[in-house]
Design an enzyme around this catalytic site. Structure first.
Site, short mmCIF file in Angstrom:
data_model
loop_
_atom_site.label_atom_id
_atom_site.label_comp_id
_atom_site.label_asym_id
_atom_site.label_seq_id
_atom_site.Cartn_x
_atom_site.Cartn_y
_atom_site.Cartn_z
N HIS A 196 0.95 -1.38 0.07
CA HIS A 196 0.09 -0.12 -0.11
C HIS A 196 1.00 1.23 -0.10
CE1 HIS A 196 -3.55 2.25 1.32
NE2 HIS A 196 -2.64 3.03 1.81
N GLU A 197 1.74 1.34 0.80
CA GLU A 197 2.64 2.59 1.06
C GLU A 197 3.64 2.69 -0.05
OE1 GLU A 197 1.75 4.68 2.94
OE2 GLU A 197 0.57 3.28 4.26
#
Lengths: 504, 504
Positions: A265-266
């Protein structure tokens, strides 16, 4: 370049340097700073914040803007100089509308509100939090009132996070999402426990998890020369320019998926900052354009890619190499099913891909009612619990797991939540365009060929930085304005297959 | 507090916040930043540096200084307000003497000089470095010329690092050190290889070294709430205020003493920043007063304490617990002798406690000759090699291990080196005062009771921050002005015993 434009650029570059230092100070606070340093850091952050605001809103900025505007064709959507003037003027006009005194009060109330919230959450005591909440909401209303031309007082708030978006449009799109999702989730829930998350649970050495996450990120497209990976309680990504991108994750011994999918996600956020055009660096154009577009990138990598069948085929052997005892026999299907289990639950940040949007719909509806005066802050817990029952069919046992779970409102962040769902929907809309432009992209994922996708996103989204408004950017990338139909199609197809539902 | 003083304090607090952020950015660059971030970081640092300089030298600072001066008794050495005005006025008067243009040129030449030095050092090519060196030395001379009242052009340079010190005094003290040390080292060298460093060499897991260093630091007086320990190629300490102290060390697999004594050295620096009075925080008074006094703290902990017999008695069992295979049989005497081996060598940063000062004497003499015009930059290698022969009896095989070993001159840092030796001598002078005031301090060290020493240093040195000039601080703490006799006594006693020399 004409010299008026160069002068403007130079002034803004210095301001951007200071903003980047503020981001560094914030990253450091969340990742590195020893806890006792918080008091001094708050002073430093306040000093820097005031300084940036004062420099930016100084009449000299307006003078340079006017002089530079005369040298460019403001209507040219692609010219860097025109975009600099256009975007900066938009930022400037918003910034000068808000009295410095109100800004200072908001900063103070946010700090106090955060503290009151943290205590109240620990004690499960909403009443103790109520005064700080009321104070922050009151200031939010005063902030919105600085923009009397807005069609809806919610709009200028939303615009801070999603430039150009309006409550009316978000409301219409969210209604469509709600209408599409409620029956889908009901159908999934009716099927019972078809998927099994337990194959990914056990006891996993954090050092080995760290190595696995590092390997996956490198193969996705990071390197050690321009990226960092660290640990944070609430994971986030920070771009200190395209050459210094820092992502964080958190490790759970029992669930390696937490760190892994969190990091993916990051990575999506980080890749956006990494691929902004180098000529936009040190300028107000040199970062992601909105929280929604940013979230579309993280959700695309985490969910659309990361939880897909082809990516699972690529990932399964890597999990087996990292943890041979637990995962030697893990096949693609088992992995794919384990990371796509749907179960309505209480806490947003732990929600699965299907139920997550309804957590946001609830928050958005509550925010609009609060701003419109249709809901008093003291009525929040009852409203929250009723909403969770109606939308997700779950009963909230206490406010810790209910209205006190998120930090945002304690700091006066109203209009922020919708961007999570906008981004989630935009990810699916972008993905349809990806599939159209790159017909073999899914085979590529299974083979670990991520460059075509990275390049497509770089070309269509990332390189533009803040040059275009989110709606313009999206329409250019996909050929359509914001549309949640691809998102509902994506969810119905995915869960239809996984849960054996009849096509809707 | 009178309001003029409060206004001054407020203005300076904001400037101090920015200075602390500059320190954070620098720490981050050396410890955390991915390498590609260097370009953007240089811009950020330059922007912040200009901003701090502009704010500090703004006429408003002078106006507030004058107004505040009228409200205090400037001659009162203990009053915080008077000290604030006194020290700030001193800083201000120096800062405004130097044209901004010269400052910018020096910053640019330093950056280019550093780069040229790094390349030249790698290639062992002094001639390639010469133009950058000449440019930096020329700017140093122009900088010194901004202070035409100085008795010696070296004085304003030295004063930047050691406020109030003069070349004449340093020269006199260094001559005493040289006169005392040369025969001592000759006597030691004549005795041959009496001490054996090999008991501390081998193969030591870095993780276990890290744990040992962490344990030793905690017992010395750090904690995880307000301190960090990290890795850096060139170890250093940074105080971002007293509640956020960051030290670094570096690990050598073969020599655990490198990380351990390096960390103890940096602990000395860190403890100084940690124990500055809290009421001096966010002010120009809130940090260590000079590089020399700072170095006295690091040297005191590293050498006077760390390499003493009682501390060795405390440390030996801890080494044995950390590395039972290697150190189970390590006794106090063996440890004490291993960490005090003397051998004249080529590289300053690797020099032992006895020969280290002569490395500094050489650099100081060269700097004075360069500034006086008695030595041309191109003559440096020959002068260097002759000095190493005369002072330490070693032959320099190439410039990498000779005149190119240190970074300082490449960045125009002239007047900096003497503070290393001043600090080393001051450590011994302070130690005589410690022994006088705390007669059982050495028994305490053997028992791991470090609090009395920490408190003594806190009371006599640390808490004052920059309120007193170094000479005043030293005289108050010890009862005497700077005196190298304690240092020579200390070395003669220590090495006399270790090497079995006749008392001198």
């Amino acid at each position: 370049m004409p010299s008026a434009l160069e002068d403007l650029r130079e002034r803004l570059a210095g301001i951007e340097d200071l903003r980047t230092l503020a981001s560094l100070a914030s990253w450091d606070q969340m990742v590195m700073m020893p806890p006792r340093g918080a008091g001094a850091r708050a002073e430093q952050a306040a000093t820097l914040g005031r300084l940036v605001h004062d420099r930016f809103t100084d009449p000299e900025t307006a003078r340079l803007l006017d002089a530079a505007a005369a040298t460019v064709d403001l209507a040219d959507p692609d010219d860097d100089g025109a975009a600099l003037v256009r975007v900066t003027r938009r930022d400037f006009d918003k910034a000068v509308r808000v009295p410095g005194e109100l800004r200072a009060e908001m900063a103070r109330a946010a700090a106090l509100g955060h503290e009151a919230w943290a205590r109240a959450r620990e004690d499960d005591d909403f009443a103790a939090f109520l005064p700080a909440l009321e104070r922050n909401l009151d200031l939010v209303r005063r902030y919105a009132a600085c923009f009397p031309d807005a069609a809806n007082p919610y709009d200028p708030l939303l615009d801070d996070y999603e430039p150009g978006a309006t409550a009316a449009e978000v409301s219409a799109r969210f209604d469509e999402v709600r209408a599409g999702l409620v029956p889908l989730i009901a159908a999934i829930t009716e099927r019972g426990e078809v998927l099994d998350g337990s194959p990914l649970e056990g006891d996993f050495d954090v050092g080995a998890q760290r190595a696995l996450v590092g390997r996956v990120l490198r193969e996705l497209g990071t390197d050690d020369e321009g990226w960092r990976l660290d640990v944070a309680v609430h994971p986030f990504a920070t771009g200190l320019g395209r050459d210094d991108v820092r992502i964080t994750t958190r490790y759970e011994v029992a669930r390696p998926a937490t760190a892994l999918y969190g990091a993916i996600h990051e990575f999506g956020h980080g890749l956006y900052e990494r691929q902004v055009a180098s000529e936009l660096q040190r300028s107000p154009l040199g970062s992601g354009v909105s929280l929604g577009i940013h979230e579309s990138q993280s959700r695309l990598w985490e969910n659309v890619v990361g939880r897909s069948l082809p990516f699972s085929a690529w990932l399964a052997p890597r999990l087996a190499e990292a943890f041979p005892d637990a995962f030697a026999a893990l096949d693609t299907d088992t992995l794919h099913r384990a990371v796509n289990r749907v179960a309505p639950s209480l806490v947003r940040v732990e929600a699965d891909e299907a139920t997550y949007p309804l957590h946001i719909v609830l928050r958005f509806e509550i925010e609009r009612d609060l701003l419109a005066g249709n809901l008093a802050p003291r009525e929040l817990p009852a409203r929250w619990n009723a909403g969770m029952h109606d939308l997700l069919g779950v009963e909230v046992p206490d406010d810790r797991l209910g209205v006190l779970q998120d930090v945002h409102w304690s700091e006066g962040l109203v209009g922020y939540f919708p961007t999570y769902l906008l981004g989630t929907a935009i990810a699916a809309q972008l993905w349809e365009a990806v599939l159209r432009d790159l017909p073999t992209v899914e085979e590529g994922l299974a083979a670990g060929e991520f460059a075509p996708l990275r390049d497509w996103l770089g070309d269509r989204i990332h390189r533009h930085g803040r040059k275009l408004l989110p709606a313009e950017l999206l329409e250019r990338a996909t050929g359509s304005p914001l549309d949640v139909a691809p998102y509902l199609r994506y969810l119905n197809r995915k869960y239809g297959a996984l849960y054996g539902l009849a096509a809707t």
